[in-house]
Scaffold this active site. Sequence first.
Site, mmCIF file in Angstrom:
data_model
loop_
_atom_site.group_PDB
_atom_site.id
_atom_site.type_symbol
_atom_site.label_atom_id
_atom_site.label_comp_id
_atom_site.label_asym_id
_atom_site.label_seq_id
_atom_site.Cartn_x
_atom_site.Cartn_y
_atom_site.Cartn_z
ATOM 1 N N SER A 230 -4.175 3.696 -34.133
ATOM 2 C CA SER A 230 -5.079 4.820 -33.927
ATOM 3 C C SER A 230 -4.415 5.882 -33.072
ATOM 4 O O SER A 230 -3.516 5.609 -32.273
ATOM 5 C CB SER A 230 -6.339 4.344 -33.226
ATOM 6 O OG SER A 230 -5.993 3.920 -31.919
ATOM 7 N N LYS A 231 -4.918 7.091 -33.258
ATOM 8 C CA LYS A 231 -4.429 8.262 -32.530
ATOM 9 C C LYS A 231 -4.532 8.081 -31.028
ATOM 10 O O LYS A 231 -3.732 8.613 -30.286
ATOM 11 C CB LYS A 231 -5.335 9.449 -32.901
ATOM 12 C CG LYS A 231 -4.693 10.447 -33.821
ATOM 13 C CD LYS A 231 -5.534 11.685 -33.857
ATOM 14 C CE LYS A 231 -5.860 11.978 -35.309
ATOM 15 N NZ LYS A 231 -6.736 13.046 -35.578
ATOM 16 N N ARG A 232 -5.556 7.351 -30.588
ATOM 17 C CA ARG A 232 -5.767 7.228 -29.150
ATOM 18 C C ARG A 232 -4.625 6.445 -28.494
ATOM 19 O O ARG A 232 -4.316 6.635 -27.340
ATOM 20 C CB ARG A 232 -7.103 6.538 -28.859
ATOM 21 C CG ARG A 232 -8.259 7.525 -28.829
ATOM 22 C CD ARG A 232 -9.549 6.831 -28.470
ATOM 23 N NE ARG A 232 -9.827 5.734 -29.403
ATOM 24 C CZ ARG A 232 -9.950 4.481 -29.058
ATOM 25 N NH1 ARG A 232 -9.813 4.124 -27.794
ATOM 26 N NH2 ARG A 232 -10.218 3.558 -29.969
ATOM 27 N N ASN B 19 -1.405 5.692 -30.149
ATOM 28 C CA ASN B 19 -0.067 5.998 -30.668
ATOM 29 C C ASN B 19 -0.099 7.354 -31.347
ATOM 30 O O ASN B 19 -1.145 7.759 -31.845
ATOM 31 C CB ASN B 19 0.327 4.971 -31.742
ATOM 32 C CG ASN B 19 0.962 3.731 -31.157
ATOM 33 O OD1 ASN B 19 2.014 3.792 -30.566
ATOM 34 N ND2 ASN B 19 0.298 2.609 -31.320
#
Length: 490
Positions: A251-253, A255
């Site tokens: 996930s963006k949060r 990586n």
Amino acid sequence: MSNIRVRIPPSPTGLLHIGTVRTALYNYLFAKHEGGKMIFRMEDTDKERGTKEYENDIINGLVKLGLAGDEGVHLGQSGYRQSERTDVYQKYLQKLLDEDKAYYCFCSKERLDKMREDQRAKKLPPRYDGCCKNLDPAKAKKKVEAGEKAVIRLRVPEDGDVGFRDLVRGETCINCKELDDFVIARAINDPLYHLTVVVDDHDMKITHVIRGEDHISNTPKQILIFRALGFDIPEFAHLPLILNEDKSKLSKRKNNVSMDDYLADGYLPEALLNFLALLGWNTEDEQEIFSMDELIEKFTLDRVHKGGAVFDIKKLDWMNCEYIKKAINDDIDEFYENVKPFIKDIPTDDENLIKNILKDPDFEGRFNKLSEIPVALMPLFSPIPDYSLSLLALEKFNITTDMLKDVLTKAKEVLGAIDWERGDSSKSQEISDGLIAIVGELGLKNGQVLWPIRVSLSGLEKSPNFATLAVYLGKEECLNRLDVALEKVK
Ligand code: GLU
């Protein structure tokens, strides 16, 4: 040439995702290994979330990485965007309606919501109750022609198995009872993903569908559409999910997920591809560094892992460092061109000097990515940072003020007597020998001489060694810096 054909069909609803690159890579490797072809098409039917910008980013990214394949949207060929194929989907939808394999459903949203609520209350799985399934098709058609809104549902058999042998995960089978009559189009000219993907895969003669595991629950539904349309069913292979280090889905949060971010950070495309190849696949001998040709030669779907693949950024850093070393050795001029945007703030236009520094073994391994190069090089180009006397005379070496004065004065003498062009590493040995000789001359320990000299030249606790610093700072700057250090000792 085999008849194997695979595809990469991203939706342009975000920047090129690292997971899409991994899927494209596995498709590409499989196709090339088998002597087949890869097709690149754009699933751009989501008008709300899809944008041209994302589409361009995805196309440019895959082209840059060499993963765009042999046919498709990146070559400007028409018919590889779903938005261009509405007529084709309409024809097949009509066929399904005519053959009563699909039907119009007029149920209102309110009715469907209520139905689901009742099912939830009774702890039943949510499924369409078949309310419109027995409507007279001719009457239904008239209602639609009169302007009534209706979605189109596939008539799913009431019983029977839908199975397939996944080339990664083995036999997979569900019973039709677990499915309901799902919606395949919002209207005759507004088809949904399951229908479009099947029609595209058929029309483009796709033999192998290789995609992320998140699509595995879609496969039985799509097989039912393949069957209903009388199409041959391709082989399927579902790739393991990419996970954050805590094993949650990437996930963006936690990586970076967009390819652009990795490239902007100075990861080399070849290193990223090598890393992604190993994110869910390996060879028997656990080899880690592969050229593209080797990957093509060695890649087989039966060695793709079933379990999730953890995205280990430390491993990527290590691998990128290896690729940087190789790139420097292979062709420093080409490497320098790639580095240029990263070092634009370094105040020099002396290309050769920078190239010599990059090639110097003492700088090897000092940067894992191109964005770390300016950090490693800047001390050679920016004014010396202010540092304390206690760094110069580090306690553990027991250096007295007198010793410091003697050492720094001697160092000035030694360097003053050697002539060298800034960046001429052939003088490194002479400089090194001269400075090391001070140890014997003054009867001191190595650390008592070489530590303060290195700190005087760098102003830093950690830096390349004193001779390397001297070579790349140049004689004049070295003498200035030794004066600065002597000032501190006074
Ligand atoms: N457009 C889908 C995606 O981006 C592709 C689905 C498929 O491979 O069938 O996930």
